[in-house]
Write a protein that holds these residues in place. Structure first.
Motif, short mmCIF file in Angstrom:
data_model
loop_
_atom_site.label_atom_id
_atom_site.label_comp_id
_atom_site.label_asym_id
_atom_site.label_seq_id
_atom_site.Cartn_x
_atom_site.Cartn_y
_atom_site.Cartn_z
N VAL A 72 0.85 -1.05 0.02
CA VAL A 72 -0.03 0.19 0.01
C VAL A 72 0.91 1.28 -0.09
CG1 VAL A 72 -1.86 1.25 1.44
CG2 VAL A 72 -1.85 -1.22 1.23
N TYR A 73 1.75 1.42 0.72
CA TYR A 73 2.79 2.34 0.82
C TYR A 73 3.49 2.75 -0.47
CZ TYR A 73 7.05 5.05 1.75
OH TYR A 73 8.13 5.85 1.85
N GLY A 74 4.00 1.53 -1.23
CA GLY A 74 4.79 1.71 -2.15
C GLY A 74 3.89 2.10 -3.33
N ALA A 75 2.69 1.38 -3.40
CA ALA A 75 1.66 1.97 -4.73
C ALA A 75 1.29 3.32 -4.40
CB ALA A 75 0.59 1.02 -4.40
N PHE A 76 1.11 3.78 -2.99
CA PHE A 76 0.67 5.33 -2.87
C PHE A 76 1.85 6.21 -3.38
CE2 PHE A 76 0.41 8.80 0.09
CZ PHE A 76 -1.03 9.30 -0.44
N LEU A 83 1.55 10.90 -10.87
CA LEU A 83 0.17 11.65 -10.94
C LEU A 83 0.37 13.08 -10.54
CD1 LEU A 83 -2.32 8.95 -10.20
CD2 LEU A 83 -1.42 9.48 -12.46
N LEU A 84 1.31 13.30 -9.41
CA LEU A 84 1.13 14.71 -9.08
C LEU A 84 1.87 15.77 -10.05
CD1 LEU A 84 2.06 14.50 -5.21
CD2 LEU A 84 -0.14 15.00 -6.16
N GLY A 106 8.44 16.32 -5.46
CA GLY A 106 8.82 15.50 -4.47
C GLY A 106 8.31 16.43 -2.94
N MET A 107 8.41 17.70 -3.10
CA MET A 107 7.80 18.40 -1.93
C MET A 107 6.37 18.01 -1.80
SD MET A 107 9.13 20.21 0.58
CE MET A 107 8.41 20.83 1.91
N LEU A 108 5.55 18.30 -2.84
CA LEU A 108 4.24 17.95 -2.75
C LEU A 108 3.73 16.63 -2.45
CD1 LEU A 108 1.35 19.33 -3.25
CD2 LEU A 108 1.56 18.56 -5.72
N ILE A 112 1.77 15.69 1.33
CA ILE A 112 0.57 14.84 0.87
C ILE A 112 0.64 13.41 1.75
CG2 ILE A 112 -0.87 13.41 -0.51
CD1 ILE A 112 -0.55 15.62 -2.69
N THR A 113 1.95 12.99 1.96
CA THR A 113 2.16 11.65 2.55
C THR A 113 2.07 11.96 4.06
OG1 THR A 113 3.69 10.75 0.71
CG2 THR A 113 3.73 10.01 2.90
N LEU A 114 2.77 12.95 4.59
CA LEU A 114 2.75 13.06 6.06
C LEU A 114 1.24 13.48 6.32
CD1 LEU A 114 5.88 14.80 7.19
CD2 LEU A 114 5.21 12.30 7.05
#
Length: 411
Positions: A72-76, A83-84, A106-108, A112-114
């Protein structure tokens, strides 16, 4: 033949040692931190009494839960990378004349991840303590899964390289360890090294730092100031990394080191396990530093991270403007170095010798090592193991400095 910094014997011994010793060390470090009070002596006594069978007994088997978390983490992260939106950024021209193109988002992706991870916990959808409770199984799955992934990279480099920056030195171990391709991609847009190094490895550093903090809060009802200092400094460092990610694509990791066990397995396994280990230790060893000491350590760590960033910023601006910029308010001093490529073409490199780069050749490594010390020192000095990352980083950067110097000398 592949370029080697050390003698062939030292190179082969080093490669075989890392290939065979790093995987079990990851498990030993995790087990010692989580189940042996962080004590090397306690772990040593256990192994002395139980031998190899004892080590086999503590190696956790990868579970379905571990594989699901990783998947799930890797796919996300892969989806965010693809896509971003992001600014188009060109990397340096390779020895074969190839110039990779990246999308700087990367910054976006980091934000989004955190936000997503903390929100899942805050609203009771997913508890990050599950990650901590299955950490050994996750590391075990990563060890085996990443090894298979490196085999895939080796095969891909032979049969379907993404660019002309690929080739074999004729030795299977060297090819597997150092890698076949400089810029491997899946399709046109999915850059494998950006994923392994940045979006999986460095992102997991931040995710696990938050995980350890939440685990301590859930266990004790509060977060110790030592854990807060550790977590904040790690997050500041990773934030700096993603702010500067496009600059990272010009460094040795991306522009010189090929995608093999050394880089890709290291980023997929070694970064999430070893780089986060001071926080892993603090989960069960909260230290009350007191507000004054905590603030002093925090400010010292932030200062080191800023200096490390400013070193890279100076060099990047110097190269971007072709030396037509100001460094510390003055025109920069420089060395104009001409060299001939393998194809016989004459090229020129500009080397900055003022600002931070006037203090020493690899000065940016000094604040990086000190920053690692400052996010580890909240653990104080009851045990040595939390400081392993600082020791490892020092050895890594000394070796990297030598490799960089030898490569420049060869040019």
């Amino acid at each position: 033949m592949a370029e080697t910094v050390h003698s062939p014997l030292v190179t082969y011994v080093s490669m075989l040692s890392l290939l065979t010793l790093c995987p079990p060390f990851v498990i030993l470090l995790w087990y010692t931190m989580v189940h042996a009070d962080g004590s090397v002596l306690q772990m040593w006594d256990y192994l002395k009494q139980n031998g190899l069978q004892g080590f086999i007994n503590i190696w956790p088997k990868p579970t379905a839960t571990a594989w699901k978390i990783i998947a799930v983490y890797g796919a996300f992260e892969a989806a965010l990378q693809l896509l971003l939106p992001g600014k188009r950024v060109e990397g340096p021209i390779s020895p074969t004349g190839h110039r990779p193109v990246y999308k700087a988002n990367g910054m976006l992706a980091y934000a989004i991840t955190l936000i997503t991870y903390i929100s899942l916990w805050w609203f009771g959808i997913f508890n990050p303590t599950i990650v901590y409770d299955h950490l050994g199984e996750i590391f075990s799955a990563l060890i085996f899964g990443s090894f298979v992934f490196c085999i895939f990279l080796y095969i891909k480099g032979h049969i379907a390289p993404s660019s002309t920056d690929s080739g074999s030195c004729g030795n299977f171990i060297m090819d597997f360890y150092w890698g076949m391709e400089l810029y491997p991609r899946i399709g046109k847009d999915f850059d494998i090294k950006v994923f392994t190094n940045c979006r999986f490895g460095m992102m997991s550093w931040a995710v696990l730092a938050v995980t350890y903090c939440i685990k301590q809060y859930e266990e004790n009802g509060k977060v110790a100031d030592s854990m807060l200092v550790n977590t904040v400094l790690m997050l500041v460092y990773v934030t700096k990394f993603f702010w500067w990610e496009a600059g990272y694509w010009n460094t040795m990791d991306i522009a010189h080191d090929r995608a093999g066990f050394y880089i890709c397995w290291g980023c997929l396994v070694w970064v999430p396990s070893i780089y986060t280990s001071p926080g892993m230790y603090l989960v069960n060893h909260p230290v009350d530093l007191g507000i004054q000491l905590a603030i002093c350590i925090l400010l010292a760590g932030i200062a080191c991270i800023y200096i490390n960033y400013d070193c890279d910023r100076q060099r990047q601006e110097f190269r971007r403007t072709n030396s037509k910029c100001l460094v510390w308010g003055k025109a920069p001093s420089k060395i104009v170095a001409s060299y001939t490529t393998n194809s016989g073409e004459t090229k020129t490199s500009l080397l900055l010798t003022s600002g931070w780069w006037g203090l020493s050749r690899h000065f940016h490594y000094v604040p990086e090592i000190l920053a690692a010390f400052f996010w580890t020192v909240p653990a104080l000095f009851d045990h040595f193991l939390p400081y392993f990352y600082v020791l490892f980083l020092t050895i890594l950067l000394f070796d990297r400095a030598k490799r960089d110097d030898d490569r420049c000398r060869f040019k």
